[in-house]
Design a protein around this motif. Structure first.
Motif, PDB file in Angstrom:
ATOM      1  N   ASP A 268      -8.114   6.595 -11.110  1.00 40.83           N
ATOM      2  CA  ASP A 268      -7.391   6.208 -11.360  1.00 40.83           C
ATOM      3  C   ASP A 268      -6.639   5.470 -10.407  1.00 40.83           C
ATOM      4  OD1 ASP A 268      -5.696   5.083 -12.601  1.00 40.83           O
ATOM      5  OD2 ASP A 268      -4.304   6.829 -14.016  1.00 40.83           O
ATOM      6  N   GLN A 269      -5.387   5.299  -9.924  1.00 37.07           N
ATOM      7  CA  GLN A 269      -4.428   5.518  -9.405  1.00 37.07           C
ATOM      8  C   GLN A 269      -4.875   6.744  -7.699  1.00 37.07           C
ATOM      9  OE1 GLN A 269      -0.956   5.261  -9.690  1.00 37.07           O
ATOM     10  NE2 GLN A 269      -0.881   3.094 -10.131  1.00 37.07           N
ATOM     11  N   GLY A 270      -4.895   5.610  -6.513  1.00 38.40           N
ATOM     12  CA  GLY A 270      -5.812   6.211  -5.815  1.00 38.40           C
ATOM     13  C   GLY A 270      -5.896   5.114  -4.427  1.00 38.40           C
ATOM     14  N   MET A 271      -6.142   6.128  -2.941  1.00 34.89           N
ATOM     15  CA  MET A 271      -6.625   5.510  -2.306  1.00 34.89           C
ATOM     16  C   MET A 271      -7.280   6.937  -1.523  1.00 34.89           C
ATOM     17  SD  MET A 271      -3.259   3.669  -0.402  1.00 34.89           S
ATOM     18  CE  MET A 271      -2.709   5.621  -0.049  1.00 34.89           C
TER      19      MET A 271
ATOM     20  N   VAL B 193       0.605   7.294  -5.244  1.00 29.46           N
ATOM     21  CA  VAL B 193      -0.407   7.908  -4.702  1.00 29.46           C
ATOM     22  C   VAL B 193      -0.164   7.135  -3.725  1.00 29.46           C
ATOM     23  CG1 VAL B 193      -1.077   9.172  -6.761  1.00 29.46           C
ATOM     24  CG2 VAL B 193      -1.341   6.808  -6.178  1.00 29.46           C
ATOM     25  N   PHE B 194       0.787   5.751  -4.043  1.00 31.09           N
ATOM     26  CA  PHE B 194       0.618   5.183  -2.714  1.00 31.09           C
ATOM     27  C   PHE B 194       1.201   4.873  -1.823  1.00 31.09           C
ATOM     28  CE2 PHE B 194      -0.998   2.876  -6.611  1.00 31.09           C
ATOM     29  CZ  PHE B 194      -2.316   2.572  -6.759  1.00 31.09           C
ATOM     30  N   ASP B 195       2.540   6.251  -1.654  1.00 29.29           N
ATOM     31  CA  ASP B 195       4.237   6.283  -1.395  1.00 29.29           C
ATOM     32  C   ASP B 195       3.927   6.926  -0.362  1.00 29.29           C
ATOM     33  OD1 ASP B 195       6.123   5.796  -0.252  1.00 29.29           O
ATOM     34  OD2 ASP B 195       6.937   7.625  -1.794  1.00 29.29           O
ATOM     35  N   ILE B 196       3.372   6.606   1.259  1.00 29.23           N
ATOM     36  CA  ILE B 196       3.121   6.711   2.895  1.00 29.23           C
ATOM     37  C   ILE B 196       3.460   6.427   3.350  1.00 29.23           C
ATOM     38  CG2 ILE B 196       0.664   7.841   1.799  1.00 29.23           C
ATOM     39  CD1 ILE B 196      -0.495   5.349   3.273  1.00 29.23           C
ATOM     40  N   GLY B 197       4.912   5.926   3.394  1.00 29.89           N
ATOM     41  CA  GLY B 197       5.598   5.481   4.254  1.00 29.89           C
ATOM     42  C   GLY B 197       6.163   3.815   3.845  1.00 29.89           C
ATOM     43  N   ASP B 198       7.794   3.607   4.056  1.00 25.71           N
ATOM     44  CA  ASP B 198       8.056   2.346   3.777  1.00 25.71           C
ATOM     45  C   ASP B 198       7.816   1.015   4.905  1.00 25.71           C
ATOM     46  OD1 ASP B 198       9.978   3.702   1.942  1.00 25.71           O
ATOM     47  OD2 ASP B 198      11.510   4.098   3.704  1.00 25.71           O
TER      48      ASP B 198
ATOM     49  N   VAL C 258      -7.157  -3.299   6.097  1.00 25.46           N
ATOM     50  CA  VAL C 258      -6.504  -2.558   6.791  1.00 25.46           C
ATOM     51  C   VAL C 258      -5.193  -1.955   7.399  1.00 25.46           C
ATOM     52  CG1 VAL C 258      -6.150  -2.628   9.765  1.00 25.46           C
ATOM     53  CG2 VAL C 258      -8.366  -3.659   8.698  1.00 25.46           C
ATOM     54  N   GLY C 259      -5.309  -0.962   7.281  1.00 22.56           N
ATOM     55  CA  GLY C 259      -3.625  -0.039   6.868  1.00 22.56           C
ATOM     56  C   GLY C 259      -2.598  -0.112   8.368  1.00 22.56           C
ATOM     57  N   HIS C 260      -1.802  -0.742   8.525  1.00 22.03           N
ATOM     58  CA  HIS C 260      -0.505   0.011   9.369  1.00 22.03           C
ATOM     59  C   HIS C 260      -0.007   0.428   9.166  1.00 22.03           C
ATOM     60  CE1 HIS C 260      -2.441  -3.923  10.150  1.00 22.03           C
ATOM     61  NE2 HIS C 260      -2.553  -4.637   9.976  1.00 22.03           N
ATOM     62  N   GLY C 261       1.186   1.290  10.133  1.00 20.82           N
ATOM     63  CA  GLY C 261       1.864   1.978   9.906  1.00 20.82           C
ATOM     64  C   GLY C 261       3.755   1.573  10.819  1.00 20.82           C
ATOM     65  N   PRO C 262       3.895   2.818  11.168  1.00 17.04           N
ATOM     66  CA  PRO C 262       3.101   3.845  10.924  1.00 17.04           C
ATOM     67  C   PRO C 262       4.034   4.772   9.983  1.00 17.04           C
ATOM     68  CG  PRO C 262       5.558   3.434  11.975  1.00 17.04           C
ATOM     69  CD  PRO C 262       5.279   2.302  12.168  1.00 17.04           C
ATOM     70  N   LEU C 263       3.068   5.242   9.684  1.00 22.31           N
ATOM     71  CA  LEU C 263       3.082   6.245   8.229  1.00 22.31           C
ATOM     72  C   LEU C 263       3.997   7.512   8.711  1.00 22.31           C
ATOM     73  CD1 LEU C 263      -0.727   7.122   7.247  1.00 22.31           C
ATOM     74  CD2 LEU C 263       0.670   4.727   6.520  1.00 22.31           C
ATOM     75  N   ASN C 264       4.555   7.897   7.135  1.00 20.90           N
ATOM     76  CA  ASN C 264       5.844   9.219   7.051  1.00 20.90           C
ATOM     77  C   ASN C 264       4.663   9.415   7.058  1.00 20.90           C
ATOM     78  OD1 ASN C 264       6.988  11.067   5.167  1.00 20.90           O
ATOM     79  ND2 ASN C 264       8.827   9.723   5.096  1.00 20.90           N
ATOM     80  N   ASP C 265       4.262  10.924   7.451  1.00 21.27           N
ATOM     81  CA  ASP C 265       3.619  12.465   8.264  1.00 21.27           C
ATOM     82  C   ASP C 265       3.807  13.793   7.223  1.00 21.27           C
ATOM     83  OD1 ASP C 265       5.848  12.657   8.996  1.00 21.27           O
ATOM     84  OD2 ASP C 265       4.903  14.066  11.265  1.00 21.27           O
ATOM     85  N   GLU C 266       5.090  13.229   6.673  1.00 22.60           N
ATOM     86  CA  GLU C 266       5.762  13.699   5.799  1.00 22.60           C
ATOM     87  C   GLU C 266       5.085  13.983   4.142  1.00 22.60           C
ATOM     88  OE1 GLU C 266       9.430  14.515   6.212  1.00 22.60           O
ATOM     89  OE2 GLU C 266       9.687  16.193   7.005  1.00 22.60           O
ATOM     90  N   LYS C 267       5.053  12.794   3.960  1.00 26.91           N
ATOM     91  CA  LYS C 267       4.738  12.173   2.177  1.00 26.91           C
ATOM     92  C   LYS C 267       3.265  12.332   2.384  1.00 26.91           C
ATOM     93  CE  LYS C 267       8.476   9.245   1.363  1.00 26.91           C
ATOM     94  NZ  LYS C 267       8.699   8.280   0.819  1.00 26.91           N
ATOM     95  N   LEU C 268       1.805  11.756   3.704  1.00 29.10           N
ATOM     96  CA  LEU C 268       1.211  11.575   3.933  1.00 29.10           C
ATOM     97  C   LEU C 268       0.422  13.534   3.445  1.00 29.10           C
ATOM     98  CD1 LEU C 268      -1.342  10.141   3.770  1.00 29.10           C
ATOM     99  CD2 LEU C 268      -1.779  10.693   6.304  1.00 29.10           C
TER     100      LEU C 268
END
Length: 763
Positions: free
Chosen positions: A585-588, A408-413, A467-477
């Motif tokens: 439980d786990q989540g964002m 649930v935390f994997d939104i990009g390397d 504060v979150g920083h990207g860039p994020l993986n749009d497919e994973k999100l």
């Protein structure tokens, strides 16, 4: 054929035909495999190896001569009155079969076909023929005698004989035979006879055509069975999720298709199959439901002519477990295999399918295929002496693609989170727009923050917003949230490793008057699903109002993922707006682009709103500035510091918690610029540094009213130093420059810390 040279010379001279040695040595004739279509017996001898006819073998002792293959080699016309009734003009290169002799004793020859299983209506056999010197031709029927030989059906008085008309009167007359219906297997024979003239006599045959309605020799799929071309939604575009390869109806949603370049293609059917057929083939009466893919293979078909059933491409698959399942039904003697192949259809890994599995679900795992591959189902072997059929249905695929989130935390390397720099400092809110926040510069300019950890609270959670920083993986999100829009730059983030809650509060608003709206974008992953209500229990994400002097959440409204708009009621006493997130439980929870509009009450100088909120005094530096200026480079970037681009300026890199800049003759200067800040008192900025080569280091502070001047030059080459910041300063510049005659050098900065004048940390 020694002794017949003169006769062949006469044939060449008078008829223009030439013997082809061993021309009938090979043929398509079969001993035991029945023809499927009446047209299988058609033969014009242009390709004699494909003709399903042959001479009667000598050991059968049913004839005395054989037919031989001849070819027309010139434009000599046949003598009409002596050789007929076939046409006198034959094209050069045409082939026919010939039998003849000059003996007084009668000679005869039989040319007979592959077996015909049965014929349920009258059949018609025609062929072109020529006879010479009283030779004759007829059509006979043969059947196996049970001892490896054949017998003529004429010998049985109970059998109906074919009607044969091989008249020799009119020119271009064909031999025509009407063959009666027969339930038992038989063969057709063309018999040349009365070849008994010492001057020579012969029979020539060409253009054999057979037309009949044969009994069904294929698999009995029922009278109402229909199939159609397989037209699905597969287009060759790569899949985004493994579930897209699920196919249980083979309609426009299915991502499977035929190979496209084979003679025997996969087709689609939804017809119910006879229970007797299913029971004999599989031992059960369980058949496919709805639409299914079917490959019907007729007798005699070669494996290389068969189509494959293939998926759309899979761009990348992780090395975790995958599972490919489908159900199949086989009829006949046919074997399947499932393969992972590359985009050029070259095998990567193949797994044979046990025949005994039909019609149970087959479960397979591919362990070698990871990138740019497809899954195919194909026939691996087949008994071509019979008709065969295979049905495939209920395909599914389970795998973790490289674009799938592993947690649930994997939104990009490239995703990282950093502390939020904004604090609750009792700053005045003059207009609703002051509460707008896009979280840029780590939310340093936002009027949002969290209460201090040591404050007593009940409903106000103590978990930290970051504060979150990207860039994020749009497919994973997208796979986690179902929302295709991405956060724009930095965004607010509440992350729950084991569940909990977190609240983000605004500064105090004196009152809300008319049309006050809070708009924002929202994403949730894991158990942090969006649910909004007015009850304080079981809440997951809420937008709430909080009294100025109370930590309790008051009026709360539901929010759902996506674009959210919350209307605030008219409120006549001071309040805060709160974003409350909670997970079992786990989540964002991700939030971005907060926009507040409407009319609020402006602040008054006489009223202070919160005695519990931290308020800086005149001699303690602003903690918010500390968060802006401090940096230990541990996240692989320079925090909020940026390289100033001027003429001949160098760039920087961050690795191993150190910032590095390399200077050369073409890149003589490096400038690291801090974000803009506002101080309320004097403070210090400490930094660890290291200089090499011909590089020098300068620290400059800028009050906003002067240009860069009076910069402090660092005299050492390695160590720790600091610069005093004045209350009027708004920016700091770290500048490294080559000496005038220098060739190269470097700067290394490993830590920047903001303190008060007593060197006490403020953050």
């Amino acid at each position: 054929m020694p002794g017949y040279e003169a006769e062949r010379d006469r044939l060449r001279e008078h008829l223009g035909i030439e013997w082809i040695q061993n021309g009938l040595a090979k043929s398509g004739w079969s001993q035991g495999k029945s023809i499927r279509h009446s047209s299988d017996l058609n033969c014009d001898f242009s390709h004699p190896e494909k003709c399903q006819w042959k001479n009667m073998a000598d050991e059968n002792q049913m004839d005395s001569r054989d037919f031989y293959l001849f070819e027309k080699i010139d434009y000599t016309e046949f003598p009409v009155l002596r050789v007929g009734p076939g046409p006198s003009k034959i094209q050069q290169g045409d082939k026919m079969i010939f039998v003849g002799d000059k003996k007084r004793e009668e000679q005869h020859a039989i040319f007979y076909s592959s077996p015909i299983n049965c014929q349920n209506s009258t059949g018609n056999l025609t062929f072109t023929y020529w006879v010479y010197n009283s030779a004759r031709v007829e059509v006979i029927l043969l059947e196996d005698d049970g001892r490896g030989g054949y017998k003529m059906i004429f010998d049985d008085p109970s059998e109906e004989k074919p009607y044969v008309d091989c008249g020799t009167i009119q020119l271009n007359t064909e031999c025509h035979a009407e063959i009666p219906p027969r339930e038992k297997p038989f063969r057709i024979g063309i018999r040349a006879y009365e070849i008994s003239n010492t001057d020579g006599s012969f029979v020539m045959i060409d253009n054999i055509l057979y037309s009949a309605s044969l009994c069904k020799v294929g698999i009995d799929t029922g009278d109402n069975y229909k199939s159609y071309a397989l037209e699905t939604g597969a287009s060759g575009k790569h899949i985004d999720t493994a579930s897209e390869l699920k196919c249980d109806n083979f309609d426009s949603k299915c991502r499977w298709r035929s190979g496209g370049d084979a003679m025997v293609m996969w087709r689609r059917s939804s017809s119910a199959l006879p229970s007797s057929l299913l029971l004999n083939a599989t031992g059960t009466t369980v058949g496919p439901h709805g639409g299914y893919a079917v490959l019907y293979v007729e007798q005699g078909t070669q494996e290389k002519s068969l189509d494959i059933l293939r998926s759309d491409p899979i761009t990348c698959q992780s090395l975790t477990e995958n599972e490919f399942t489908f159900r199949f039904w086989e009829f006949g003697q046919i074997n399947l295999e499932a393969c992972a192949v590359d985009l050029m259809l070259k095998d990567i890994e193949c797994i044979p399918i046990p025949r005994g599995s039909s019609p149970a679900n087959v479960k397979l795992t591919f362990r070698k295929a990871t990138k740019n591959f497809m899954i195919i189902i194909r026939v691996s072997s087949i008994n071509s002496d019979f008709d065969n059929m295979v049905i495939v249905d209920d395909i599914s695929y389970r795998a973790t693609l490289c674009t799938d989130a592993l947690s649930v935390f994997d939104i990009g390397d490239s995703f990282v989170s950093t502390p939020m720099l904004s604090l609750l400092l009792s700053r005045n809110v003059h207009t609703a727009q002051d509460l707008s926040c896009d979280f840029s510069k780590r939310a340093s300019a936002c009027l949002w923050g969290m209460l201090n950890q040591d404050e007593e609270s009940s409903d106000i959670a103590s978990n930290t917003w970051t504060v979150g920083h990207g860039p994020l993986n749009d497919e994973k999100l997208y796979s986690l949230t179902g929302i295709s829009d991405m956060p724009d730059g930095e965004f607010g983030l509440a992350k729950f490793e084991t569940g909990g809650s977190s609240v983000l509060l605004s500064e105090v608003v004196r009152c809300a008057l008319d049309n006050v709206h809070v708009q924002f974008k929202l994403w949730t992953t894991g158990t942090a699903k969006i649910k909004f209500h007015r009850v304080q229990t079981s809440r997951i994400f809420q937008v709430c109002l909080v009294e100025e002097s109370s930590p309790s959440l008051l009026d709360c409204q539901d929010a759902s993922s996506g674009d959210v708009v919350v209307d605030l009621p008219r409120i006549r006493r001071p309040f805060r707006v709160a974003f409350s997130a909670e997970a079992e439980d786990q989540g964002m929870v991700l939030i971005d682009n907060i926009v507040v509009t409407g009319q609020i009450c402006p602040p008054t100088a006489a009223k202070q709103f919160s005695s519990k909120t931290f308020r800086p005094t005149a001699d303690i530096p602003d903690p918010n500035v500390c968060r802006l200026l401090s940096c230990d480079f541990h996240l692989g970037h320079a925090c909020l510091y940026e390289s100033s681009q001027v003429s001949n300026s160098a760039m920087h890199g961050v690795a191993n918690r150190k910032l590095n800049a390399f200077l050369t003759r073409s890149k003589r200067v490096f400038i690291l610029e801090s974000p803009q800040f506002r101080l309320n008192t004097v403070a210090r900025l400490h930094f660890d540094y290291k200089l090499q080569g011909d590089a020098n280091l300068f620290i400059c502070n800028d009050s906003g009213t002067k240009e860069l001047e009076s910069c402090f030059k660092v005299e050492g080459r390695d160590g720790n130093d600091y610069i005093e910041l004045l209350a009027s300063d708004t920016k700091v510049y770290i500048i490294s420059r080559l000496s005038e005659s220098g060739k190269s050098g470097s700067l290394e900065v490993s830590k920047i810390i903001f303190t008060d004048t007593s060197d006490q940390a403020i953050c």
